[in-house]
Design a protein around this motif. Structure first.
Motif, PDB file in Angstrom:
ATOM      1  N   CYS A  79       0.910  -1.307   0.145  1.00 58.32           N
ATOM      2  CA  CYS A  79      -0.063   0.004   0.027  1.00 58.32           C
ATOM      3  C   CYS A  79       0.727   1.263   0.078  1.00 58.32           C
ATOM      4  O   CYS A  79       1.407   1.490   1.161  1.00 58.32           O
ATOM      5  N   PRO A  80       0.947   2.004  -1.021  1.00 60.08           N
ATOM      6  CA  PRO A  80       1.583   3.303  -1.195  1.00 60.08           C
ATOM      7  C   PRO A  80       1.189   4.364   0.006  1.00 60.08           C
ATOM      8  O   PRO A  80       2.102   5.046   0.411  1.00 60.08           O
ATOM      9  N   ALA A  81      -0.048   4.348   0.355  1.00 62.65           N
ATOM     10  CA  ALA A  81      -0.331   5.142   1.293  1.00 62.65           C
ATOM     11  C   ALA A  81       0.295   5.060   2.655  1.00 62.65           C
ATOM     12  O   ALA A  81       0.767   5.868   3.417  1.00 62.65           O
ATOM     13  N   ILE A  82       0.591   3.620   3.108  1.00 60.89           N
ATOM     14  CA  ILE A  82       1.480   3.382   4.386  1.00 60.89           C
ATOM     15  C   ILE A  82       2.684   3.593   4.144  1.00 60.89           C
ATOM     16  O   ILE A  82       3.429   4.294   4.915  1.00 60.89           O
ATOM     17  N   MET A  83       3.357   3.350   2.735  1.00 67.19           N
ATOM     18  CA  MET A  83       4.623   3.832   2.654  1.00 67.19           C
ATOM     19  C   MET A  83       4.889   5.146   2.767  1.00 67.19           C
ATOM     20  O   MET A  83       5.799   5.706   3.332  1.00 67.19           O
ATOM     21  N   ASP A  84       3.922   5.900   2.126  1.00 64.95           N
ATOM     22  CA  ASP A  84       3.983   7.519   2.330  1.00 64.95           C
ATOM     23  C   ASP A  84       4.143   7.934   3.996  1.00 64.95           C
ATOM     24  O   ASP A  84       4.771   8.959   4.092  1.00 64.95           O
ATOM     25  N   ALA A  85       3.333   7.355   4.712  1.00 64.96           N
ATOM     26  CA  ALA A  85       3.224   7.694   6.201  1.00 64.96           C
ATOM     27  C   ALA A  85       4.641   7.366   6.718  1.00 64.96           C
ATOM     28  O   ALA A  85       5.081   8.178   7.574  1.00 64.96           O
ATOM     29  N   PHE A  86       5.368   6.458   6.321  1.00 61.64           N
ATOM     30  CA  PHE A  86       6.561   6.172   6.710  1.00 61.64           C
ATOM     31  C   PHE A  86       7.748   7.020   6.182  1.00 61.64           C
ATOM     32  O   PHE A  86       8.977   6.927   6.446  1.00 61.64           O
ATOM     33  N   SER A  87       7.521   7.746   5.134  1.00 65.39           N
ATOM     34  CA  SER A  87       8.546   8.403   4.561  1.00 65.39           C
ATOM     35  C   SER A  87       8.063  10.052   4.325  1.00 65.39           C
ATOM     36  O   SER A  87       8.903  10.479   3.340  1.00 65.39           O
ATOM     37  N   THR A  88       7.189  10.515   4.836  1.00 69.65           N
ATOM     38  CA  THR A  88       6.997  11.898   4.695  1.00 69.65           C
ATOM     39  C   THR A  88       7.322  12.708   5.877  1.00 69.65           C
ATOM     40  O   THR A  88       6.856  12.467   7.111  1.00 69.65           O
ATOM     41  N   GLY A  89       7.739  13.968   5.679  1.00 68.48           N
ATOM     42  CA  GLY A  89       8.102  15.048   6.587  1.00 68.48           C
ATOM     43  C   GLY A  89       9.583  14.683   7.437  1.00 68.48           C
ATOM     44  O   GLY A  89      10.430  13.803   6.725  1.00 68.48           O
ATOM     45  N   TYR A  90       9.572  14.896   8.609  1.00 69.36           N
ATOM     46  CA  TYR A  90      10.874  14.731   9.342  1.00 69.36           C
ATOM     47  C   TYR A  90      10.531  14.224  10.899  1.00 69.36           C
ATOM     48  O   TYR A  90       9.396  14.287  11.353  1.00 69.36           O
ATOM     49  N   VAL A  91      11.464  13.596  11.369  1.00 66.68           N
ATOM     50  CA  VAL A  91      11.239  13.229  12.770  1.00 66.68           C
ATOM     51  C   VAL A  91      12.346  13.998  13.726  1.00 66.68           C
ATOM     52  O   VAL A  91      13.498  14.068  13.287  1.00 66.68           O
ATOM     53  N   PHE A  92      11.834  14.153  14.978  1.00 66.44           N
ATOM     54  CA  PHE A  92      12.853  14.243  16.183  1.00 66.44           C
ATOM     55  C   PHE A  92      13.355  13.094  16.690  1.00 66.44           C
ATOM     56  O   PHE A  92      12.285  12.111  16.900  1.00 66.44           O
ATOM     57  N   LYS A  93      14.418  13.027  17.234  1.00 61.02           N
ATOM     58  CA  LYS A  93      14.833  11.763  17.958  1.00 61.02           C
ATOM     59  C   LYS A  93      15.165  12.009  19.378  1.00 61.02           C
ATOM     60  O   LYS A  93      15.995  12.965  19.548  1.00 61.02           O
ATOM     61  N   THR A  94      14.890  11.043  20.381  1.00 61.32           N
ATOM     62  CA  THR A  94      15.295  11.317  21.626  1.00 61.32           C
ATOM     63  C   THR A  94      16.920  11.454  21.606  1.00 61.32           C
ATOM     64  O   THR A  94      17.373  10.520  21.369  1.00 61.32           O
ATOM     65  N   PRO A  95      17.169  12.391  22.630  1.00 64.93           N
ATOM     66  CA  PRO A  95      18.677  12.794  22.631  1.00 64.93           C
ATOM     67  C   PRO A  95      19.610  11.903  23.700  1.00 64.93           C
ATOM     68  O   PRO A  95      20.688  11.653  23.888  1.00 64.93           O
ATOM     69  N   CYS A  96      18.608  10.803  24.573  1.00 63.82           N
ATOM     70  CA  CYS A  96      19.225  10.224  25.460  1.00 63.82           C
ATOM     71  C   CYS A  96      18.225   8.939  25.827  1.00 63.82           C
ATOM     72  O   CYS A  96      17.105   9.128  25.389  1.00 63.82           O
TER      73      CYS A  96
END
Length: 259
Positions: A79-96
């Motif tokens: 499903c490309p819609a699910i793939m898009d959810a995993f590849s759209t925008g940016y993420v912040f990551k926990t620093p610790c």
């Protein structure tokens, strides 16, 4: 995409020790696609590992040159819609690392051993009059990001739990910020899954951000008559329901790049 000039999202550090080489700086969402998604099968398999053959009910049109080969059965991975959810925008990551544990009263607490990030995740009491999500501890916490975000004029940002990451033990409240005007993110409340205790390791994506252009919209309702309904359903089946699927991704879907 090369002919379209990309918009620029600027992630600005708000800790004196951060730099462009910092290990847990914000990144495109596609950089942190979980391994379980990568490992999933695009087509349904039988217990012996062979692929199921699609029946005519799934795909009414056989492969070209055959009369009874309807291809394989696509899974959710196709499903490309699910793939898009995993590849759209940016993420912040926990620093610790963040260790969550229940105290003697049954409330959930957090322990942060990295002294530089004692204020990254703070505990809060229940939010009065806010509808509490079912399946999560009553007490909640708040992320205080060490990175800000600046978007071009006229753009806002949707902040949310990383999409489809049901493997993560938390859920954020969702908010929209006019990030062309406000560049310091502030805090984002989140909840921990009821009964869960453990460590959220450094580098875990905790916030997904989707930039979008602010525009005014109007809506209309279109009522189809029965012949039109039937005709559109037939046309849709003829176009999309092809052996092995993939029509939407190959002929309709538009690529978006986030770098």
């Amino acid at each position: 995409m090369d002919s379209i000039k990309s918009k620029i999202a600027i992630f600005r550090s708000f800790r004196p020790w951060l730099n462009k080489e910092s290990l847990f700086k914000p990144v495109p969402t596609q950089n942190v696609i979980p391994q379980w998604y990568k490992d999933a099968d695009r087509f349904a398999k039988m217990p012996n590992g062979e692929y199921y053959k699609a029946p005519k009910e799934v795909c009414p049109f056989p492969k070209e040159g055959t009369t009874d080969d309807y291809g394989k059965i696509p899974t959710w991975k196709a499903c490309p819609a699910i793939m898009d959810a995993f590849s759209t925008g940016y993420v912040f990551k926990t620093p610790c690392d963040l260790r969550f544990f229940k105290n003697s009263f049954g409330s959930i607490n957090v322990e942060i051993t990295d002294s530089k990030y004692k204020d990254f995740c703070t505990q809060r009491p229940p939010m009065p009059q806010f509808e509490h999500p079912k399946g999560f501890y009553r007490d909640h916490f708040s992320w205080s990001s060490d990175w800000g975000l600046e978007l071009p004029e006229g753009y806002s940002a949707l902040f949310m739990t990383p999409m489809n990451r049901f493997d993560l033990p938390f859920m954020n409240t969702v908010g929209i910020v006019d990030s062309d005007k406000v560049h310091l993110l502030g805090s984002f409340p989140f909840f921990i899954a009821d009964g869960w205790e453990g460590t959220i390791p450094a580098g875990t994506p905790y916030l997904q951000v989707l930039p979008f252009k602010r525009e005014n919209w109007e809506h209309e309702i279109d009522i189809l008559n029965q012949p039109d309904m039937y005709g559109k359903m037939v046309d849709n089946a003829k176009f999309y329901r092809q052996p092995d699927g993939g029509v939407y991704k190959n002929k309709v879907w538009s690529r978006r790049d986030y770098r």
